[in-house]
Design a protein around this motif. Sequence first.
Motif, PDB file in Angstrom:
ATOM      1  N   VAL A  39       0.894  -1.698  -0.387  1.00 19.30           N
ATOM      2  CA  VAL A  39      -0.010   0.056  -0.111  1.00 19.30           C
ATOM      3  C   VAL A  39       1.037   1.232   0.162  1.00 19.30           C
ATOM      4  O   VAL A  39       0.797   2.170  -0.733  1.00 19.30           O
ATOM      5  N   ARG A  40       1.501   1.094   0.745  1.00 17.87           N
ATOM      6  CA  ARG A  40       3.028   1.881   0.935  1.00 17.87           C
ATOM      7  C   ARG A  40       3.427   2.736  -0.006  1.00 17.87           C
ATOM      8  O   ARG A  40       3.179   3.879  -0.755  1.00 17.87           O
ATOM      9  N   ALA A  43       1.013   3.420  -3.654  1.00 13.09           N
ATOM     10  CA  ALA A  43       0.560   5.109  -3.180  1.00 13.09           C
ATOM     11  C   ALA A  43       1.800   6.395  -2.808  1.00 13.09           C
ATOM     12  O   ALA A  43       1.340   7.413  -3.944  1.00 13.09           O
ATOM     13  N   ALA A  50      -1.872   6.469   1.356  1.00 14.19           N
ATOM     14  CA  ALA A  50      -2.149   5.084   1.249  1.00 14.19           C
ATOM     15  C   ALA A  50      -3.542   4.838   1.768  1.00 14.19           C
ATOM     16  O   ALA A  50      -3.748   3.589   0.900  1.00 14.19           O
TER      17      ALA A  50
END
Length: 123
Positions: A39-40, A43, A50
């Motif tokens: 996710v990070r 993002a 995020a």
Amino acid sequence: MTVRIDPHSSAPPYEQLCAQVSEQARGGTLPVGYRLPTVRALAAELGVAAGTVAKAYRTLEADGVVETRGRQGTFVAPARAAAAREAAAAAETYARRVRRLGLDRDAALAAATDAVRAAYQAD
């Protein structure tokens, strides 16, 4: 995986991400078992929060496109069967609902056709 977020699109970033990942997974560009970025990481790559990517991943998981394997990550799931089941369930729910509303078969089909046409033109 190639994903682009169009800041000028009327669709929110998480919907754009969902649509692109889903299309690539179902089209075979992303093979079953492919590990998606964290996710990070995604993002940061896309320049979004995020939470936006996390929401997209949750939506994709609910749709059966991806599966989360705990700390191992998020992977492309065998989505074709899941997508077909989900579509059949949605169609059945729709058919029962419009029948209760009193629409005849032709009117129900026309409404469904218009909705599908509109959804696919939005892409």
